[in-house]
Design a protein around this motif. Structure first.
Motif, PDB file in Angstrom:
ATOM      1  N   GLY A  55       0.814  -1.214   0.000  1.00  0.00           N
ATOM      2  CA  GLY A  55       0.000   0.000   0.000  1.00  0.00           C
ATOM      3  C   GLY A  55       0.847   1.264   0.000  1.00  0.00           C
ATOM      4  N   LEU A  56       1.907   1.257   0.811  1.00  0.00           N
ATOM      5  CA  LEU A  56       2.809   2.410   0.837  1.00  0.00           C
ATOM      6  C   LEU A  56       3.521   2.579  -0.502  1.00  0.00           C
ATOM      7  CD1 LEU A  56       4.166   1.867   4.434  1.00  0.00           C
ATOM      8  CD2 LEU A  56       2.968   3.923   3.645  1.00  0.00           C
ATOM      9  N   GLY A  57       3.945   1.469  -1.092  1.00  0.00           N
ATOM     10  CA  GLY A  57       4.585   1.529  -2.402  1.00  0.00           C
ATOM     11  C   GLY A  57       3.654   2.058  -3.480  1.00  0.00           C
ATOM     12  N   LEU A  58       2.405   1.592  -3.464  1.00  0.00           N
ATOM     13  CA  LEU A  58       1.426   2.103  -4.433  1.00  0.00           C
ATOM     14  C   LEU A  58       1.156   3.585  -4.209  1.00  0.00           C
ATOM     15  CD1 LEU A  58      -1.143  -0.839  -4.568  1.00  0.00           C
ATOM     16  CD2 LEU A  58       0.314  -0.024  -6.439  1.00  0.00           C
ATOM     17  N   SER A  59       1.076   3.991  -2.956  1.00  0.00           N
ATOM     18  CA  SER A  59       0.852   5.409  -2.664  1.00  0.00           C
ATOM     19  C   SER A  59       2.004   6.251  -3.201  1.00  0.00           C
ATOM     20  CB  SER A  59       0.683   5.634  -1.161  1.00  0.00           C
ATOM     21  OG  SER A  59      -0.521   5.058  -0.723  1.00  0.00           O
ATOM     22  N   ALA A  60       3.232   5.811  -2.947  1.00  0.00           N
ATOM     23  CA  ALA A  60       4.401   6.541  -3.449  1.00  0.00           C
ATOM     24  C   ALA A  60       4.375   6.619  -4.977  1.00  0.00           C
ATOM     25  CB  ALA A  60       5.689   5.880  -2.969  1.00  0.00           C
ATOM     26  N   ALA A  61       4.053   5.504  -5.615  1.00  0.00           N
ATOM     27  CA  ALA A  61       3.979   5.499  -7.079  1.00  0.00           C
ATOM     28  C   ALA A  61       2.878   6.433  -7.577  1.00  0.00           C
ATOM     29  CB  ALA A  61       3.734   4.075  -7.576  1.00  0.00           C
ATOM     30  N   GLY A  62       1.742   6.412  -6.902  1.00  0.00           N
ATOM     31  CA  GLY A  62       0.643   7.282  -7.306  1.00  0.00           C
ATOM     32  C   GLY A  62       0.974   8.754  -7.154  1.00  0.00           C
ATOM     33  N   TYR A  63       1.751   9.080  -6.136  1.00  0.00           N
ATOM     34  CA  TYR A  63       2.110  10.490  -5.932  1.00  0.00           C
ATOM     35  C   TYR A  63       2.941  11.043  -7.082  1.00  0.00           C
ATOM     36  CZ  TYR A  63       0.613   9.853  -1.081  1.00  0.00           C
ATOM     37  OH  TYR A  63      -0.101   9.588   0.053  1.00  0.00           O
ATOM     38  N   THR A  64       3.621  10.179  -7.827  1.00  0.00           N
ATOM     39  CA  THR A  64       4.399  10.687  -8.962  1.00  0.00           C
ATOM     40  C   THR A  64       3.493  11.352  -9.995  1.00  0.00           C
ATOM     41  OG1 THR A  64       4.372   8.571 -10.130  1.00  0.00           O
ATOM     42  CG2 THR A  64       6.239   8.980  -8.658  1.00  0.00           C
ATOM     43  N   GLY A  65       2.265  10.867 -10.111  1.00  0.00           N
ATOM     44  CA  GLY A  65       1.309  11.517 -11.013  1.00  0.00           C
ATOM     45  C   GLY A  65       0.880  12.888 -10.531  1.00  0.00           C
ATOM     46  N   LEU A  66       1.079  13.147  -9.236  1.00  0.00           N
ATOM     47  CA  LEU A  66       0.693  14.437  -8.670  1.00  0.00           C
ATOM     48  C   LEU A  66       1.793  15.481  -8.813  1.00  0.00           C
ATOM     49  CD1 LEU A  66      -1.059  13.134  -5.428  1.00  0.00           C
ATOM     50  CD2 LEU A  66      -2.053  13.581  -7.684  1.00  0.00           C
ATOM     51  N   LEU A  67       2.956  15.078  -9.293  1.00  0.00           N
ATOM     52  CA  LEU A  67       4.025  16.050  -9.521  1.00  0.00           C
ATOM     53  C   LEU A  67       3.613  17.097 -10.547  1.00  0.00           C
ATOM     54  CD1 LEU A  67       7.154  13.710  -9.522  1.00  0.00           C
ATOM     55  CD2 LEU A  67       6.662  15.540  -7.873  1.00  0.00           C
ATOM     56  N   SER A  68       2.697  16.740 -11.440  1.00  0.00           N
ATOM     57  CA  SER A  68       2.260  17.702 -12.463  1.00  0.00           C
ATOM     58  C   SER A  68       1.504  18.883 -11.860  1.00  0.00           C
ATOM     59  CB  SER A  68       1.388  17.007 -13.513  1.00  0.00           C
ATOM     60  OG  SER A  68       0.116  16.683 -12.980  1.00  0.00           O
ATOM     61  N   LEU A  69       1.080  18.768 -10.613  1.00  0.00           N
ATOM     62  CA  LEU A  69       0.364  19.873  -9.973  1.00  0.00           C
ATOM     63  C   LEU A  69       1.256  21.076  -9.750  1.00  0.00           C
ATOM     64  CD1 LEU A  69      -1.729  17.934  -7.317  1.00  0.00           C
ATOM     65  CD2 LEU A  69      -2.528  18.942  -9.454  1.00  0.00           C
ATOM     66  N   ALA A  70       2.563  20.864  -9.736  1.00  0.00           N
ATOM     67  CA  ALA A  70       3.490  21.963  -9.483  1.00  0.00           C
ATOM     68  C   ALA A  70       3.656  22.879 -10.696  1.00  0.00           C
ATOM     69  CB  ALA A  70       4.847  21.420  -9.057  1.00  0.00           C
ATOM     70  N   ALA A  71       3.315  22.404 -11.864  1.00  0.00           N
ATOM     71  CA  ALA A  71       3.495  23.209 -13.078  1.00  0.00           C
ATOM     72  C   ALA A  71       2.198  23.199 -13.884  1.00  0.00           C
ATOM     73  CB  ALA A  71       4.663  22.654 -13.883  1.00  0.00           C
ATOM     74  N   THR A  72       2.256  22.646 -15.064  1.00  0.00           N
ATOM     75  CA  THR A  72       1.087  22.557 -15.925  1.00  0.00           C
ATOM     76  C   THR A  72       0.247  21.364 -15.491  1.00  0.00           C
ATOM     77  OG1 THR A  72       2.413  23.414 -17.730  1.00  0.00           O
ATOM     78  CG2 THR A  72       0.323  22.392 -18.318  1.00  0.00           C
ATOM     79  N   LEU A  73      -1.032  21.594 -15.316  1.00  0.00           N
ATOM     80  CA  LEU A  73      -1.931  20.540 -14.847  1.00  0.00           C
ATOM     81  C   LEU A  73      -2.162  19.510 -15.942  1.00  0.00           C
ATOM     82  CD1 LEU A  73      -3.873  19.494 -12.651  1.00  0.00           C
ATOM     83  CD2 LEU A  73      -5.639  20.898 -13.699  1.00  0.00           C
ATOM     84  N   SER A  74      -1.912  18.256 -15.615  1.00  0.00           N
ATOM     85  CA  SER A  74      -2.222  17.145 -16.501  1.00  0.00           C
ATOM     86  C   SER A  74      -3.282  16.296 -15.798  1.00  0.00           C
ATOM     87  CB  SER A  74      -0.964  16.320 -16.781  1.00  0.00           C
ATOM     88  OG  SER A  74      -1.322  15.121 -17.446  1.00  0.00           O
ATOM     89  N   LEU A  75      -4.547  16.507 -16.159  1.00  0.00           N
ATOM     90  CA  LEU A  75      -5.621  15.781 -15.484  1.00  0.00           C
ATOM     91  C   LEU A  75      -5.489  14.263 -15.583  1.00  0.00           C
ATOM     92  CD1 LEU A  75      -8.835  17.938 -15.976  1.00  0.00           C
ATOM     93  CD2 LEU A  75      -7.647  17.396 -13.860  1.00  0.00           C
ATOM     94  N   PRO A  76      -5.099  13.707 -16.745  1.00  0.00           N
ATOM     95  CA  PRO A  76      -4.933  12.245 -16.775  1.00  0.00           C
ATOM     96  C   PRO A  76      -3.892  11.748 -15.767  1.00  0.00           C
ATOM     97  CG  PRO A  76      -5.047  13.090 -19.007  1.00  0.00           C
ATOM     98  CD  PRO A  76      -4.963  14.279 -18.095  1.00  0.00           C
ATOM     99  N   LEU A  77      -2.781  12.484 -15.617  1.00  0.00           N
ATOM    100  CA  LEU A  77      -1.771  12.086 -14.642  1.00  0.00           C
ATOM    101  C   LEU A  77      -2.281  12.218 -13.212  1.00  0.00           C
ATOM    102  CD1 LEU A  77       1.645  13.499 -15.947  1.00  0.00           C
ATOM    103  CD2 LEU A  77       0.998  11.116 -15.587  1.00  0.00           C
ATOM    104  N   VAL A  78      -3.010  13.290 -12.940  1.00  0.00           N
ATOM    105  CA  VAL A  78      -3.551  13.504 -11.594  1.00  0.00           C
ATOM    106  C   VAL A  78      -4.571  12.415 -11.265  1.00  0.00           C
ATOM    107  CG1 VAL A  78      -4.940  15.055 -10.153  1.00  0.00           C
ATOM    108  CG2 VAL A  78      -3.078  15.969 -11.549  1.00  0.00           C
TER     109      VAL A  78
END
Length: 167
Positions: A55-78
């Motif tokens: 679960g922790l590993g999946l959470s960490a992997a999922g957070y990589t898709g949230l890196l796009s929030l810092a710049a241009t929003l990519s809704l599919p990644l989020v």
């Protein structure tokens, strides 16, 4: 985890112009998958410690898709990031309660459950304060990037620790 996910709706609304309804619908992906995964986790044929690490590993992997929030929003990644981290969260939630209860003698299960809940609330409070301080000091874009990256690293390290401690 809670600190980061509590602050991200503000980022989506302030930095990317999403409405409160849009943000709520996005986070329904995370919370819905967390709920369903938690219910179904008893069918995962792993020990509670291995489920926690997964679960922790999946959470960490999922957070990589949230890196796009810092710049241009990519809704599919989020959306993908929220889906993967929500699935991980469901495994975490079902596992930590099990581990807290099995880690104490049977006549002390209330104590184990209470310690678990206390640690969760303290961790959530400290995490939210840390995220707010980071974003306040570094600005919305840079602070979000730092916060998400820190969540990825810390969650990944915790996944490894969960495997090593229970091995």
């Amino acid at each position: 985890m809670v600190g980061l996910l509590s602050y991200l709706p503000t980022v989506l609304q302030e930095a990317h112009g999403l409405t409160a309804l849009d943000t709520a619908l996005l986070f329904a992906v995370w919370s819905g998958l967390s709920f369903v995964t938690s219910l179904l986790s008893r069918h995962v044929r792993l020990s509670a410690a291995a489920r926690l690490a997964l679960g922790l590993g999946l959470s960490a992997a999922g957070y990589t898709g949230l890196l796009s929030l810092a710049a241009t929003l990519s809704l599919p990644l989020v959306i993908a990031g929220l889906a993967v981290s929500g699935t991980g969260s469901g495994l975490i939630n079902s596992s930590i309660t099990h581990l807290a209860i099995e880690s104490v003698p049977a006549h002390r299960v209330s104590m184990g459950s209470g310690a678990n809940n206390t640690a969760r609330y303290i961790g959530s409070s400290l995490g939210a304060a840390g995220i707010a301080a980071t974003i306040g000091a570094a600005g919305l874009s840079q602070g979000t990037l730092i916060s998400v990256a820190a969540a990825i690293v810390l969650t990944g390290l915790t996944a490894a620790a969960a495997l090593l401690v229970r091995a």
